[in-house]
Design a protein around this motif. Structure first.
Motif, mmCIF file in Angstrom:
data_model
loop_
_atom_site.group_PDB
_atom_site.id
_atom_site.type_symbol
_atom_site.label_atom_id
_atom_site.label_comp_id
_atom_site.label_asym_id
_atom_site.label_seq_id
_atom_site.Cartn_x
_atom_site.Cartn_y
_atom_site.Cartn_z
ATOM 1 N N MET A 1 -10.940 6.249 3.061
ATOM 2 C CA MET A 1 -12.207 5.840 2.480
ATOM 3 C C MET A 1 -11.935 4.985 1.248
ATOM 4 S SD MET A 1 -14.608 7.060 4.367
ATOM 5 C CE MET A 1 -16.129 7.058 3.473
ATOM 6 N N MET A 2 -12.819 4.060 1.046
ATOM 7 C CA MET A 2 -12.716 3.160 -0.098
ATOM 8 C C MET A 2 -14.079 3.078 -0.759
ATOM 9 S SD MET A 2 -11.056 -0.541 -0.011
ATOM 10 C CE MET A 2 -10.841 -1.448 -1.499
ATOM 11 N N LYS A 3 -14.074 2.895 -2.072
ATOM 12 C CA LYS A 3 -15.323 2.808 -2.825
ATOM 13 C C LYS A 3 -15.447 1.418 -3.417
ATOM 14 C CE LYS A 3 -17.923 5.320 -6.314
ATOM 15 N NZ LYS A 3 -17.902 6.468 -7.210
ATOM 16 N N CYS A 4 -16.600 0.787 -3.191
ATOM 17 C CA CYS A 4 -16.850 -0.544 -3.727
ATOM 18 C C CYS A 4 -16.917 -0.465 -5.250
ATOM 19 C CB CYS A 4 -18.157 -1.098 -3.168
ATOM 20 S SG CYS A 4 -18.599 -2.709 -3.849
ATOM 21 N N SER A 5 -16.173 -1.329 -5.902
ATOM 22 C CA SER A 5 -16.158 -1.321 -7.366
ATOM 23 C C SER A 5 -17.399 -1.990 -7.948
ATOM 24 C CB SER A 5 -14.895 -1.996 -7.883
ATOM 25 O OG SER A 5 -14.761 -3.287 -7.354
ATOM 26 N N PHE A 6 -18.233 -2.603 -7.111
ATOM 27 C CA PHE A 6 -19.453 -3.247 -7.598
ATOM 28 C C PHE A 6 -20.680 -2.349 -7.420
ATOM 29 C CE2 PHE A 6 -23.035 -6.237 -7.167
ATOM 30 C CZ PHE A 6 -22.937 -6.856 -8.395
ATOM 31 N N CYS A 7 -20.911 -1.863 -6.181
ATOM 32 C CA CYS A 7 -22.130 -1.080 -5.925
ATOM 33 C C CYS A 7 -21.880 0.417 -5.775
ATOM 34 C CB CYS A 7 -22.852 -1.606 -4.692
ATOM 35 S SG CYS A 7 -22.036 -1.261 -3.123
ATOM 36 N N GLY A 8 -20.596 0.836 -5.648
ATOM 37 C CA GLY A 8 -20.272 2.254 -5.549
ATOM 38 C C GLY A 8 -20.357 2.830 -4.146
ATOM 39 N N MET A 26 -7.133 -17.619 6.398
ATOM 40 C CA MET A 26 -6.348 -16.484 5.897
ATOM 41 C C MET A 26 -6.973 -15.149 6.299
ATOM 42 S SD MET A 26 -3.676 -17.491 4.285
ATOM 43 C CE MET A 26 -3.242 -16.058 3.333
ATOM 44 N N SER A 27 -8.001 -15.183 7.112
ATOM 45 C CA SER A 27 -8.743 -13.985 7.503
ATOM 46 C C SER A 27 -7.810 -12.875 7.979
ATOM 47 C CB SER A 27 -9.725 -14.328 8.616
ATOM 48 O OG SER A 27 -10.443 -13.176 8.992
ATOM 49 N N GLY A 28 -7.911 -11.739 7.319
ATOM 50 C CA GLY A 28 -7.100 -10.586 7.675
ATOM 51 C C GLY A 28 -5.732 -10.552 7.039
ATOM 52 N N HIS A 29 -5.333 -11.618 6.366
ATOM 53 C CA HIS A 29 -3.990 -11.673 5.792
ATOM 54 C C HIS A 29 -3.998 -11.862 4.282
ATOM 55 C CE1 HIS A 29 -2.462 -11.838 9.830
ATOM 56 N NE2 HIS A 29 -3.275 -12.840 10.087
ATOM 57 N N CYS A 30 -5.170 -11.925 3.671
ATOM 58 C CA CYS A 30 -5.224 -12.197 2.232
ATOM 59 C C CYS A 30 -5.225 -10.915 1.398
ATOM 60 C CB CYS A 30 -6.456 -13.034 1.882
ATOM 61 S SG CYS A 30 -8.015 -12.159 2.091
ATOM 62 N N GLY A 31 -5.423 -9.763 2.042
ATOM 63 C CA GLY A 31 -5.408 -8.507 1.298
ATOM 64 C C GLY A 31 -6.735 -8.153 0.653
ATOM 65 N N ARG A 32 -7.800 -8.811 1.044
ATOM 66 C CA ARG A 32 -9.118 -8.515 0.491
ATOM 67 C C ARG A 32 -9.963 -7.751 1.499
ATOM 68 N NH1 ARG A 32 -11.323 -12.005 -3.897
ATOM 69 N NH2 ARG A 32 -9.500 -12.926 -4.825
ATOM 70 N N GLU A 41 -16.165 -8.711 -2.533
ATOM 71 C CA GLU A 41 -14.785 -8.689 -2.048
ATOM 72 C C GLU A 41 -13.878 -8.119 -3.111
ATOM 73 O OE1 GLU A 41 -13.448 -12.446 -0.672
ATOM 74 O OE2 GLU A 41 -14.854 -12.484 0.989
ATOM 75 N N MET A 42 -13.003 -7.211 -2.692
ATOM 76 C CA MET A 42 -12.044 -6.612 -3.611
ATOM 77 C C MET A 42 -10.664 -6.576 -2.967
ATOM 78 S SD MET A 42 -13.916 -3.014 -3.316
ATOM 79 C CE MET A 42 -15.137 -3.428 -2.098
ATOM 80 N N VAL A 43 -9.654 -6.402 -3.762
ATOM 81 C CA VAL A 43 -8.288 -6.348 -3.271
ATOM 82 C C VAL A 43 -8.034 -4.988 -2.650
ATOM 83 C CG1 VAL A 43 -5.864 -6.512 -3.939
ATOM 84 C CG2 VAL A 43 -7.557 -7.968 -5.047
ATOM 85 N N LYS A 44 -7.375 -4.995 -1.485
ATOM 86 C CA LYS A 44 -7.043 -3.757 -0.790
ATOM 87 C C LYS A 44 -5.992 -2.993 -1.604
ATOM 88 C CE LYS A 44 -6.196 -4.178 3.568
ATOM 89 N NZ LYS A 44 -5.564 -4.320 4.907
ATOM 90 N N PRO A 45 -6.207 -1.696 -1.871
ATOM 91 C CA PRO A 45 -5.222 -0.930 -2.629
ATOM 92 C C PRO A 45 -3.929 -0.751 -1.837
ATOM 93 C CG PRO A 45 -6.974 0.503 -1.851
ATOM 94 C CD PRO A 45 -7.365 -0.895 -1.508
ATOM 95 N N SER A 46 -2.817 -0.705 -2.538
ATOM 96 C CA SER A 46 -1.521 -0.537 -1.884
ATOM 97 C C SER A 46 -1.365 0.894 -1.367
ATOM 98 C CB SER A 46 -0.401 -0.854 -2.870
ATOM 99 O OG SER A 46 -0.357 0.141 -3.868
ATOM 100 N N GLY A 47 -0.409 1.098 -0.485
ATOM 101 C CA GLY A 47 -0.140 2.424 0.059
ATOM 102 C C GLY A 47 0.262 3.408 -1.032
ATOM 103 N N LEU A 48 1.044 2.958 -2.012
ATOM 104 C CA LEU A 48 1.470 3.827 -3.108
ATOM 105 C C LEU A 48 0.271 4.288 -3.922
ATOM 106 C CD1 LEU A 48 3.647 5.117 -4.877
ATOM 107 C CD2 LEU A 48 3.795 2.960 -6.111
#
Length: 59
Positions: A1-8, A26-32, A41-48
């Motif tokens: 699960m991920m939470k939007c940093s703009f609307c929650g 770049m669709s699917g490869h930009c990390g957003r 749009e936000m950056v996908k968090p890393s596995g760590l």
């Protein structure tokens, strides 16, 4: 699960509609990831980072 940093809004990052711009070469490869509710749009968090955040919730 991920939470939007703009609307929650909490959503599954693999859900349809959460992929970034479909027309972009770049669709699917930009990390957003795009929030399905507000479109922010936000950056996908890393596995760590996911593992560190996940541990904090279980304790």
């Amino acid at each position: 699960m991920m939470k939007c940093s703009f609307c929650g809004f909490e959503f599954d990052e693999k859900a349809p509609g959460s992929a970034s711009c479909k027309g972009c070469p770049m669709s699917g490869h930009c990390g957003r990831i795009r929030c399905p509710r507000c479109g922010f749009e936000m950056v996908k968090p890393s596995g760590l980072l996911k593992r560190l955040l996940g541990r904090g919730k279980s304790e």
